[in-house]
Design a protein around this motif. Structure first.
Motif, PDB file in Angstrom:
ATOM      1  N   LEU A 199       2.861  -3.933  -3.015  1.00  0.00           N
ATOM      2  CA  LEU A 199       1.939  -4.316  -3.454  1.00  0.00           C
ATOM      3  C   LEU A 199       2.906  -3.725  -5.307  1.00  0.00           C
ATOM      4  N   GLY A 200       3.377  -3.464  -5.483  1.00  0.00           N
ATOM      5  CA  GLY A 200       3.678  -3.241  -6.155  1.00  0.00           C
ATOM      6  C   GLY A 200       2.821  -1.599  -7.411  1.00  0.00           C
ATOM      7  N   ALA A 201       2.563  -1.411  -5.942  1.00  0.00           N
ATOM      8  CA  ALA A 201       1.446   0.093  -6.713  1.00  0.00           C
ATOM      9  C   ALA A 201       2.345   1.978  -6.244  1.00  0.00           C
ATOM     10  N   SER A 202       0.645   2.265  -6.341  1.00  0.00           N
ATOM     11  CA  SER A 202       1.973   4.062  -6.183  1.00  0.00           C
ATOM     12  C   SER A 202       0.764   3.822  -4.885  1.00  0.00           C
ATOM     13  N   GLU A 203       1.528   5.022  -4.030  1.00  0.00           N
ATOM     14  CA  GLU A 203       1.185   5.828  -3.052  1.00  0.00           C
ATOM     15  C   GLU A 203      -0.587   5.630  -3.225  1.00  0.00           C
ATOM     16  N   GLY A 204      -1.014   6.571  -4.176  1.00  0.00           N
ATOM     17  CA  GLY A 204      -2.195   7.197  -4.090  1.00  0.00           C
ATOM     18  C   GLY A 204      -2.980   5.937  -3.643  1.00  0.00           C
ATOM     19  N   GLY A 205      -2.951   4.697  -4.979  1.00  0.00           N
ATOM     20  CA  GLY A 205      -3.851   3.991  -5.853  1.00  0.00           C
ATOM     21  C   GLY A 205      -3.675   2.390  -3.717  1.00  0.00           C
ATOM     22  N   THR A 206      -2.711   2.852  -3.078  1.00  0.00           N
ATOM     23  CA  THR A 206      -2.619   2.287  -1.720  1.00  0.00           C
ATOM     24  C   THR A 206      -3.815   2.292  -1.178  1.00  0.00           C
ATOM     25  N   ARG A 207      -3.542   3.705  -0.850  1.00  0.00           N
ATOM     26  CA  ARG A 207      -4.395   4.798  -0.352  1.00  0.00           C
ATOM     27  C   ARG A 207      -5.653   4.352  -0.358  1.00  0.00           C
ATOM     28  N   VAL A 208      -6.573   4.452  -1.902  1.00  0.00           N
ATOM     29  CA  VAL A 208      -7.804   3.853  -2.303  1.00  0.00           C
ATOM     30  C   VAL A 208      -8.116   1.896  -1.876  1.00  0.00           C
ATOM     31  N   ALA A 209      -7.266   1.908  -1.724  1.00  0.00           N
ATOM     32  CA  ALA A 209      -7.385  -0.270  -1.358  1.00  0.00           C
ATOM     33  C   ALA A 209      -7.446  -0.225   0.354  1.00  0.00           C
ATOM     34  N   VAL A 210      -6.116   0.947   0.904  1.00  0.00           N
ATOM     35  CA  VAL A 210      -6.544   0.549   2.299  1.00  0.00           C
ATOM     36  C   VAL A 210      -8.357   1.230   2.654  1.00  0.00           C
ATOM     37  N   HIS A 211      -8.556   2.182   2.350  1.00  0.00           N
ATOM     38  CA  HIS A 211      -9.466   2.650   2.635  1.00  0.00           C
ATOM     39  C   HIS A 211     -10.850   2.204   1.600  1.00  0.00           C
ATOM     40  N   ARG A 212     -10.710   1.485   1.124  1.00  0.00           N
ATOM     41  CA  ARG A 212     -11.606   0.163   0.589  1.00  0.00           C
ATOM     42  C   ARG A 212     -12.429  -0.780   1.566  1.00  0.00           C
ATOM     43  N   LEU A 213     -11.470  -1.461   1.421  1.00  0.00           N
ATOM     44  CA  LEU A 213     -10.975  -2.680   2.999  1.00  0.00           C
ATOM     45  C   LEU A 213     -11.395  -2.443   3.797  1.00  0.00           C
ATOM     46  N   ARG A 214     -11.125  -1.141   4.520  1.00  0.00           N
ATOM     47  CA  ARG A 214     -11.428  -0.751   5.784  1.00  0.00           C
ATOM     48  C   ARG A 214     -13.006  -0.678   6.192  1.00  0.00           C
ATOM     49  N   LYS A 215     -13.347   0.222   4.797  1.00  0.00           N
ATOM     50  CA  LYS A 215     -14.832   0.756   4.674  1.00  0.00           C
ATOM     51  C   LYS A 215     -15.644  -0.886   4.126  1.00  0.00           C
ATOM     52  N   ARG A 216     -15.290  -1.864   2.819  1.00  0.00           N
ATOM     53  CA  ARG A 216     -15.933  -2.846   3.090  1.00  0.00           C
ATOM     54  C   ARG A 216     -15.723  -3.620   4.871  1.00  0.00           C
TER      55      ARG A 216
END
Length: 249
Positions: A199-216
Motif C-alpha cells: 500500500l505504501g502506508a504505515s503499518e498503523g494505517g494499514t491496521r486501521v484500513a483492514v479493520h474498516r474493510l472487515r467492518k464494512r
C-alpha cells in the motif's frame, strides 16, 4: 469473519435496492416496463445456486443453463412471483421450491416453446460456468444441502462485489485488491507488514484500513442477508444457518 454490524449510510448503499424483495415485487407489476429489468437483476443475483442445483439433479451444463434461464422467464410469464409474499418466508426458500415445481411440472412443456421470452439471457464467462460445474459434479448430495451452501456463497460474492464497487467509486480500487485477502484471514494471520509495503502506508494505517474493510464487509453481508428475509424474521438465526451451511455441517 464474525458477521455482526450496524447499518451504513454510505452513498452506494442508498443507490442499492432497499431489498431484493423489491425486485420480486417490481417483477410482478402488470404492464410495468421495468418488470423485465427487475427480473433480470433477480436472475443475475441468484443464478448460481439455482443453476448448480439443476446440475446436481443430473442435467448437463447446457440443459442446466436452459432450465435455469427458462425458470426465471416463467417466474414472470406465469406470475409465480405474485405468491412470493415477503411476509410469508425467505426468498431462498421460495426460489428453490418454485424451481423444483418447475422442473417437475413445467420444463418439458416450456422447452418445447421459444426460450428466453421476456428476459435478456444471462451470460457468464466460461471459467465461472466451468467452476460451478466442477463443484456440482464433485458433490455427494442431490442438491438441497449444497443449495444452501451455494446460496450463502452467492451472498458473500454479492457482498464482495458491493464492497469492490465502493472502493472503485472512491477511486481506491488498487487498495481493495491489496486489502481483500484480509477478509478471509483470521486476525492472527494477517501480514500487516507485507500489506503496508504494497500500500505504501504505515503499518498503523494499514491496521486501521483492514479493520474498516472487515467492518464494512460485515455490514454489507448483513444487509444482503436481510434483503432475502421476510418482515420481522430473525436475521441472527439466518446468519447462523448460513454459517453452518458454509461449514458443510
Amino acid at each position: 469473519i464474525s458477521v455482526t454490524s450496524q447499518t451504513s449510510s454510505n452513498e452506494s448503499v442508498r443507490s442499492f435496492p432497499l431489498t431484493r424483495w423489491s425486485l420480486v415485487l417490481a417483477a410482478t407489476r402488470e404492464n410495468n416496463p421495468d418488470s423485465a429489468a427487475a427480473l433480470e437483476s433477480l436472475c443475475r443475483c441468484y443464478w448460481n445456486p439455482l443453476y448448480a442445483y439443476v446440475l446436481r439433479r443430473g442435467q448437463s451444463p447446457h440443459d442446466a443453463q436452459d432450465i435455469t434461464q427458462e425458470f426465471f422467464c416463467r417466474l414472470l410469464e406465469k406470475r409465480w412471483l405474485e405468491s412470493a409474499d415477503r411476509e410469508k418466508g425467505k426468498l431462498r426458500t421460495f426460489l428453490i421450491i418454485a424451481l423444483k415445481k418447475f422442473m417437475s411440472n413445467e420444463w418439458r412443456r416450456a422447452s418445447a416453446q421459444r426460450r428466453g421470452g421476456g428476459v435478456k439471457p444471462v451470460s457468464f464467462d466460461h471459467e465461472t460456468m466451468e467452476k460451478i460445474h466442477a463443484v456440482a459434479a464433485s458433490s455427494q448430495d442431490d442438491g438441497d444441502r449444497s443449495y444452501d451452501k451455494d446460496w450463502a456463497m452467492t451472498l458473500l460474492d454479492l457482498t464482495v462485489k458491493r464492497l469492490r464497487d465502493e472502493f472503485s467509486l472512491a477511486q481506491k480500487l488498487n487498495d481493495f485488491e491489496i486489502l481483500k485477502d484480509s477478509l478471509s484471514a483470521t486476525n492472527g494471520n494477517i501480514d500487516y507488514t507485507e500489506i503496508s509495503r504494497r500500500l505504501g502506508a504505515s503499518e498503523g494505517g494499514t491496521r486501521v484500513a483492514v479493520h474498516r474493510l472487515r467492518k464494512r464487509f460485515r455490514e454489507i453481508y448483513r444487509e444482503e442477508i436481510s434483503q432475502t428475509l421476510s418482515e420481522g424474521e430473525d436475521i441472527e438465526s439466518e446468519m447462523r444457518f448460513l454459517a453452518t451451511a458454509l461449514a458443510g455441517k
